[in-house]
Write an enzyme that holds these catalytic residues in place. Sequence first.
Site, short mmCIF file in Angstrom:
data_model
loop_
_atom_site.label_atom_id
_atom_site.label_comp_id
_atom_site.label_asym_id
_atom_site.label_seq_id
_atom_site.Cartn_x
_atom_site.Cartn_y
_atom_site.Cartn_z
N ASP A 274 -9.55 3.07 -0.12
CA ASP A 274 -10.10 2.81 -1.45
C ASP A 274 -9.18 1.80 -2.14
O ASP A 274 -8.39 1.13 -1.49
CB ASP A 274 -10.30 4.11 -2.25
CG ASP A 274 -8.99 4.80 -2.58
OD1 ASP A 274 -7.92 4.21 -2.32
OD2 ASP A 274 -9.03 5.92 -3.11
N ARG B 59 -4.83 -12.86 -3.04
CA ARG B 59 -5.30 -11.84 -2.07
C ARG B 59 -6.82 -11.85 -1.94
O ARG B 59 -7.36 -11.64 -0.86
CB ARG B 59 -4.87 -10.45 -2.54
CG ARG B 59 -3.40 -10.20 -2.46
CD ARG B 59 -3.11 -8.73 -2.81
NE ARG B 59 -1.70 -8.52 -3.14
CZ ARG B 59 -0.75 -8.41 -2.22
NH1 ARG B 59 -1.03 -8.51 -0.95
NH2 ARG B 59 0.50 -8.21 -2.59
N GLU C 193 -0.66 9.13 16.70
CA GLU C 193 -1.59 8.13 16.15
C GLU C 193 -2.54 7.63 17.23
O GLU C 193 -3.73 7.43 16.99
CB GLU C 193 -0.81 6.93 15.58
CG GLU C 193 0.03 7.24 14.36
CD GLU C 193 0.74 6.01 13.81
OE1 GLU C 193 0.15 4.92 13.85
OE2 GLU C 193 1.89 6.15 13.36
N MET D 265 -0.38 -5.24 7.37
CA MET D 265 0.62 -5.14 6.30
C MET D 265 0.23 -5.96 5.06
O MET D 265 1.08 -6.60 4.45
CB MET D 265 1.99 -5.59 6.83
CG MET D 265 2.50 -4.77 7.99
SD MET D 265 2.51 -2.99 7.64
CE MET D 265 3.92 -2.93 6.54
N ARG D 266 -1.04 -5.93 4.72
CA ARG D 266 -1.50 -6.59 3.50
C ARG D 266 -2.28 -5.59 2.67
O ARG D 266 -3.01 -4.77 3.22
CB ARG D 266 -2.44 -7.78 3.82
CG ARG D 266 -1.88 -8.82 4.74
CD ARG D 266 -0.86 -9.68 4.09
NE ARG D 266 -1.35 -10.35 2.90
CZ ARG D 266 -0.55 -10.94 2.01
NH1 ARG D 266 0.76 -10.90 2.16
NH2 ARG D 266 -1.06 -11.55 0.96
N HIS E 91 -2.07 5.79 8.85
CA HIS E 91 -0.79 5.79 8.12
C HIS E 91 0.15 6.82 8.76
O HIS E 91 -0.28 7.95 9.04
CB HIS E 91 -1.04 6.13 6.65
CG HIS E 91 0.22 6.10 5.83
ND1 HIS E 91 0.82 4.91 5.47
CD2 HIS E 91 1.00 7.09 5.33
CE1 HIS E 91 1.92 5.18 4.79
NE2 HIS E 91 2.05 6.48 4.69
N ASN F 119 -7.96 3.30 7.72
CA ASN F 119 -6.55 2.95 7.88
C ASN F 119 -5.84 4.09 8.59
O ASN F 119 -6.21 5.25 8.43
CB ASN F 119 -5.92 2.74 6.50
CG ASN F 119 -4.44 2.36 6.59
OD1 ASN F 119 -4.06 1.48 7.37
ND2 ASN F 119 -3.61 3.01 5.79
N GLY G 94 0.63 -3.75 17.66
CA GLY G 94 -0.73 -3.47 18.09
C GLY G 94 -0.89 -2.33 19.07
O GLY G 94 -1.86 -2.29 19.84
N ASP H 220 -2.90 3.70 0.28
CA ASP H 220 -2.95 4.89 1.13
C ASP H 220 -3.49 6.11 0.37
O ASP H 220 -3.06 7.25 0.61
CB ASP H 220 -1.56 5.20 1.72
CG ASP H 220 -1.01 4.03 2.52
OD1 ASP H 220 -1.79 3.39 3.25
OD2 ASP H 220 0.20 3.75 2.42
C1 GRF Z 1 1.63 2.45 12.75
O1 GRF Z 1 2.68 3.34 12.58
C2 GRF Z 1 0.59 2.66 11.68
O2 GRF Z 1 0.47 3.98 11.30
C3 GRF Z 1 1.15 1.84 10.55
O3 GRF Z 1 1.68 0.69 11.16
C4 GRF Z 1 2.07 1.01 12.49
C5 GRF Z 1 1.39 0.03 13.40
O4 GRF Z 1 1.85 0.11 14.72
N1 GRF Z 1 0.11 1.56 9.58
P1 GRF Z 1 1.11 -0.70 15.87
O5 GRF Z 1 1.10 -2.17 15.44
O6 GRF Z 1 -0.27 -0.16 16.01
O7 GRF Z 1 1.95 -0.51 17.10
#
Ligand code: GRF
Length: 214
Positions: free
Chosen positions: A144, A68, A177, A93-94, A112, A110, A15, A148
């Site tokens: 979408d 799902r 990020e 992660m889903r 990535h 999202n 997080g 990704d």
């Molecule tokens: C990040 O690298 C994000 O880009 C990917 O998952 C990771 C999440 O990291 N989708 P965090 O849980 O925000 O530390």
Amino acid sequence: MERVIVLGVLASGSGTNLQAILDAIAAGSLDARVAVVISNVADAGALARARAAGVEALVIDHKGFADRRAFDAAVVEALRMRGVELVVLAGFMRVVTDVLLGAFPWGVVNIHPALLPAFPGVHAQAQALRHGVRVAGCTVHFVDGGTDTGPIIAQTAVPVLEDDDEASLTARILAKEHALLPQVLQWIAEGRVEVDPSVAGRARVVVRGPRLAG
Ligand code: GRF
């Protein structure tokens, strides 16, 4: 003041991106409110970070659902009950389905850890190292139906150094990020991000106004 956009954050991991959002809100650089953080993982660090910030932390365990789409229906109901306008996948992660995407049309973003469309899916940083690319980075995009593949809103590049391993490259990307995601959310809050669905059958994002990021 810009209007405050109501966010719902979905996260499965530590997080740190959620934390960047919460910190930007606290610092006054993101005009948003996180109404709820939802995780499919009961001990996700993201939930602890939410609670520490006084944000509701909700566990919805995917193992309790037939498929799902049924899981997504429960997530949608929770988001709607809390007035969420924009859904942020921050290390979720889903794979999401049309149930979530249909409930929030162009309303799911999202982050990535790669310069999409290169290296979608899991272990993006390891993929980048394996290919020997000299530049890596991160992407914030609308979600979408693909993995990704949705319209790109913004990206930040970082160099790949000769002695990088997965951990060092991951850390360099993650730092970017944490700046990019709150910045993009602020653009959306300001109403500056538009999806143009008409370009060659493929949606494209237009960001109006200055685009200087950190
Ligand atoms: C990040 O690298 C994000 O880009 C990917 O998952 C990771 C999440 O990291 N989708 P965090 O849980 O925000 O530390």
